[in-house]
Design a protein around this motif. Structure first.
Motif: not given
Length: 361
Positions: A316-326, A283-288, A348-352, A340-345
């Motif tokens: 988006m697909f890069l985010y999904v890839f990172f999410m599944k890997v982590t 859910p937090v990823s929706s903001i980012i 992508f928070g830095i990218i945002a 691990m589960v917070w690494i994608p956010n």
């Protein structure tokens, strides 16, 4: 609330739900084509049961999974349309700063985030139970549920440990049972039995061919018997740790289960922890992702909507890839699942932040 806020929020939600309503039927159509033969193998399975017990939970679960993707694509689409129509130029020309322009987007993503958090932590587990029960009854060739658990070590309290050579969850009995009670590092009491059975009606364990031994410096004593009825503070279901059970528990129940299992000496609970933490990170990823989408699409580009959409879908697909890997790495016993589960956010928070800073300039 200004007219601008209402205008953007209306576009934000309508485009989001429209995109979601496009993605879900496509997914259902693909799933029906794959599952049709399995459905037809069961003559007693009606269309109503398939819809209520399979496809309604399917829509709920996959709708929640597709939420960030639908939100990201929809934000890029309608923001790019606004940029191509020079609406955003007009907004800035009116003296409205970029951070103020971003306000309704943040508000919309916060509302979706709160709804998704509530559903993930307290509601979706019931849908998962129905979905898993249907899959187990009609779709799986090989049954997912385990009925035989070998080599069980369970720490009941700080001073009490039980061991089973094996336990049958269907028959509720096990063999090679041992119970040990310690006082600090000193062993005080041992109870062993060749066989142990659980009586669900009376909540009693029956130990067959048992041996009791009280351990002391001078007065060891042994008692041997044929049958002994006793109680322990665990149930047969506590001996089984499988991944899909985590999805069937609400978050308070799952958190309690993890803590209780850790106290009982269960070693690797990372898959359960990944499930718990992911209920917040998604859910937090929706903001980012909303901030990224607006920052990408708010400038009018020569290639139009297509360029923005291509860049956005790639991210988006890069985010999904990172999410599944982590998630896979987080389930490993050697890694910290929370990190691990917070690494994608975090990434992508830095990218945002970078894209927002660049778009504001």
């Amino acid at each position: 609330m200004r007219i601008l806020d209402k205008y953007i929020l209306k576009k934000y939600f309508t485009t989001f739900f429209f995109t979601l309503l496009i993605l879900i039927p496509i997914t259902i159509a693909i799933d029906v084509s794959e599952k049709y033969s399995k459905f037809s193998d069961h003559a007693d399975l009606g269309v109503g049961e398939i819809i209520s017990d399979y496809y309604i939970p399917f829509i709920v679960n996959y709708g929640n999974t597709f939420m960030p993707l639908a939100l990201f694509i929809s934000t890029i689409l309608f923001t790019s349309k606004m940029a191509s129509n020079t609406e955003i130029v007009a907004i800035h020309s009116a003296g409205i700063p970029y951070i103020r322009f971003l306000k309704p987007y943040i508000l919309g993503s916060l509302l979706i985030c709160l709804v998704s958090l509530t559903a993930n932590h307290f509601l979706l587990n019931e849908s998962n139970k129905t979905f898993e029960a249907f899959n187990e009854a009609y779709l799986r060739r090989e049954k997912k549920a385990k009925t035989f658990v070998p080599q069980v070590n369970l720490q009941l309290t700080e001073n009490d440990i039980v061991y089973f050579k094996n336990f049958n969850l269907t028959r509720n009995n096990g063999y090679g049972f041992s119970y040990q009670h310690f006082d600090g590092l000193n062993l005080k009491y041992i109870l062993t039995g060749s066989r142990i059975s659980w009586n669900k009606k009376d909540s009693i364990y029956t130990i067959t061919n048992y041996t009791k031994r009280w351990v002391g410096n001078k007065n060891d004593s042994i008692e041997v018997g044929r049958k002994l009825d006793t109680t322990f503070n665990f149930l047969p279901k506590d001996l089984l740790y499988v991944d899909y059970l985590a999805g069937e528990m609400a978050s308070p129940e799952l958190y309690h289960h993890i803590k209780e299992s850790e106290n009982r000496g269960v070693k690797n609970l990372n898959k359960y922890k990944v499930e718990l933490y992911s209920r917040t990170t998604l859910p937090v990823s929706s903001i980012i992702l909303t901030i990224i989408a607006v920052s990408l699409a708010s400038r009018k580009r020569r290639g139009g909507i297509g360029v923005n959409l291509a860049a956005g879908v790639s991210l988006m697909f890069l985010y999904v890839f990172f999410m599944k890997v982590t998630e896979v790495l987080g389930a490993s016993a050697t890694n910290n699942p929370l990190i691990m589960v917070w690494i994608p956010n975090i990434l992508f928070g830095i990218i945002a932040i970078y894209l927002y800073t660049k778009a504001k300039q």
